[in-house]
Write an enzyme that holds these catalytic residues in place. Structure first.
Site, PDB file in Angstrom:
ATOM      1  CD  GLU A 281      -3.049  -1.042   2.232  1.00 51.75           C
ATOM      2  OE1 GLU A 281      -2.708  -0.293   2.918  1.00 51.75           O
ATOM      3  OE2 GLU A 281      -3.777  -1.741   2.627  1.00 51.75           O
TER       4      GLU A 281
ATOM      5  CD  GLU B  22      -3.823  -5.660   3.417  1.00 50.57           C
ATOM      6  OE1 GLU B  22      -4.899  -4.686   4.158  1.00 50.57           O
ATOM      7  OE2 GLU B  22      -2.334  -5.420   3.987  1.00 50.57           O
TER       8      GLU B  22
HETATM    9  C1  FCB Z   1      -4.705  -2.018   5.432  1.00 47.15           C
HETATM   10  C2  FCB Z   1      -3.116  -2.694   5.610  1.00 47.15           C
HETATM   11  C3  FCB Z   1      -3.171  -3.333   7.225  1.00 47.15           C
HETATM   12  C4  FCB Z   1      -4.893  -3.211   7.601  1.00 47.15           C
HETATM   13  C5  FCB Z   1      -5.906  -3.027   6.951  1.00 47.15           C
HETATM   14  C6  FCB Z   1      -7.180  -2.349   8.027  1.00 47.15           C
HETATM   15  O1  FCB Z   1      -5.024  -0.411   4.690  1.00 47.15           O
HETATM   16  O2  FCB Z   1      -2.224  -2.375   5.791  1.00 47.15           O
HETATM   17  O3  FCB Z   1      -2.193  -3.786   7.465  1.00 47.15           O
HETATM   18  O4  FCB Z   1      -4.412  -2.412   8.382  1.00 47.15           O
HETATM   19  O5  FCB Z   1      -5.568  -1.723   6.008  1.00 47.15           O
END
Ligand code: FCB
Length: 439
Positions: free
Chosen positions: A167, A350
């Site tokens: 990210e 994610e």
């Molecule tokens: C993302 C991150 C992860 C976690 C989630 C909820 O931005 O990569 O570490 O904090 O959000």
């Protein structure tokens, strides 16, 4: 809602769970060096209850039981990260104990039939590098390639897919312009430099690793589906989209930054930034997509560039206050394939939700999370039908953990963690996923 079964996805689709080093390991163990998250957390007002990752989930000692839980959940793969401050406590010298830990961890995955998906950098910058300007300093990008080489020399032979950075938008814009994460700056010039240098770090990392014979290299980007608040907001949407999404994916896939982002950032980018674009767009083998929600924006003429503001939407929200909007995942995956990466493999690296989970009679009845997963699994299948080569899905997160500026308050886990006793209790969603993945 029932979670779609494994058999309703293409054959060989990978199901996994994700974590990140600083959020679970326990930073006080194993010779890890101070990271900028330690000092950010030690500064009043930055993190809920000033909590930090010193102990976290004590995964450093409990990793075997945690890997057992991943295996028993029926997952195929585990997405984890290597702590830069653990492996190189002063930013340059290798801590053998740190590498030993990841070596054991990766062997532990192999012993359980779990395929390792590595993220090299998930935010824990050594303080020694932060002292020299962190991501504002080009040197941090150059040193990232050294770090990547050191980690991969030790464990690269057993990794299925490697992502350079997690990210970049959070590493740069969120942390240097919005001030919400370490180092907590609010400065457009700092942000522009960090944005460029984190992209450069990715490119240098890929170049270095490729040169050493490693393959299956990619990056993990976070995307938000940006929508207008009312009529006539095309410019606001284009600007917000360029900062959140376009800047990162366009530079990696095409070697350019979007005009709508350059409009405000160009005066602050490092000199001769154009010379780095070929490195930044060094071909990758796969793309990781992190997705949580949408953003609703309008123009804010009184504000400095980017002169946009966000609006709260009407949809049901998670414990983070994020709207639940699975269509956004489908839209973004389809857009990635159509506009940027073509047939390249895409993984949802994610997706998940926080909820104020509690243990009731020894169980955690989190039906909201099970529905959330069901909706987003459907969205991933939908994106495949729309032409995206989605090959896997990692739930965020395996465990309740250190949710950055939110401390231990927000619970994203499939497994509940009692932060007093560190006891793990699989939630209802863990068992629902286990059933869906069994066939
Ligand atoms: C993302 C991150 C992860 C976690 C989630 C909820 O931005 O990569 O570490 O904090 O959000």
């Amino acid at each position: 809602m029932t979670i779609p079964r494994r058999s309703s996805f293409p054959k060989g689709f990978t199901f996994g769970a994700a974590t990140a080093a600083y959020q679970i390991e326990g930073h006080k163990f194993g010779g890890a060096g101070s990271s900028h998250w330690d000092s950010f957390a030690a500064t009043p007002g930055n993190v809920v209850r000033r909590e930090d990752g010193a102990l976290a989930c004590d995964h450093y000692h409990r990793w075997e039981a945690d890997l057992d839980l991943i295996r028993d959940g029926g997952f195929d793969a585990y997405r984890f990260s290597t702590s830069r401050a653990r492996v190189m406590p002063d930013g340059r010298t290798v801590n053998p104990e740190g590498l030993d830990f990841y070596d054991r961890l990766v062997d532990g995955m192999g012993a359980r039939g779990l395929r390792p998906f590595l993220t090299l950098y998930h935010w824990d910058l050594p303080s020694a590098l932060a002292d020299h300007g962190g991501w504002m300093n080009r040197d941090t990008a150059l040193r990232f390639a050294d770090f990547a080489e050191v980690v991969m020399a030790r464990i690269g032979d057993r990794i299925e897919r490697t992502a350079t950075i997690n990210e970049p938008w959070c590493v740069s814009w969120l942390s240097h312009y919005l001030g919400e994460q370490a180092p907590g700056l609010r400065d457009i010039r700092a942000a522009a430099r960090a944005m460029h240098h984190v992209q450069l770090a990715h490119g240098l990392g890929v170049e270095r690793l490729r040169g050493l014979g490693h393959d299956n290299l990619g990056i993990v980007l976070n995307f938000a589906d940006i929508l207008p608040f009312g009529e006539g907001q095309e410019k606001a949407v284009a600007t917000a989209d360029a900062i959140n999404n376009g800047f990162f994916i366009e530079s990696v896939s095409k070697g350019t930054y979007p005009e709508a982002a350059l409009e405000g950032l160009e005066p602050h980018l490092p000199e001769n930034w154009q010379d780095d674009m070929a490195t930044i767009s060094t071909p990758i083998d796969w793309l990781g997509v992190n997705y949580y929600s949408r953003g609703i924006v309008s123009a804010d003429p009184d504000a400095p560039w980017p002169a946009t503001k966000g609006h709260e939407g009407p949809l049901p929200k998670t414990q983070m206050g994020w709207e639940i909007y699975p269509e956004g995942l489908s839209n973004l995956l389809a857009r990635m394939a159509r506009d940027y990466v073509g047939a390249l493999p895409i993984y949802v690296t994610e997706n998940g939700m926080a909820w104020a989970d509690e243990i009731v009679d020894g169980a955690v009845p989190d039906t909201e999370r099970t529905s959330y997963i069901a909706g987003h699994f459907d969205a991933a299948r939908d994106a495949i039908e729309r032409g995206a080569n989605v090959q896997g899905f990692f739930y965020w997160s395996l465990l309740d953990n250190y949710e950055w500026a939110w401390g231990y308050e927000k619970r994203f886990g499939l497994i509940h963690v009692d932060f007093e006793t560190l006891e793990r209790t699989p939630k209802g969603s863990y068992f629902a996923l286990q059933a869906a993945l069994s066939g």
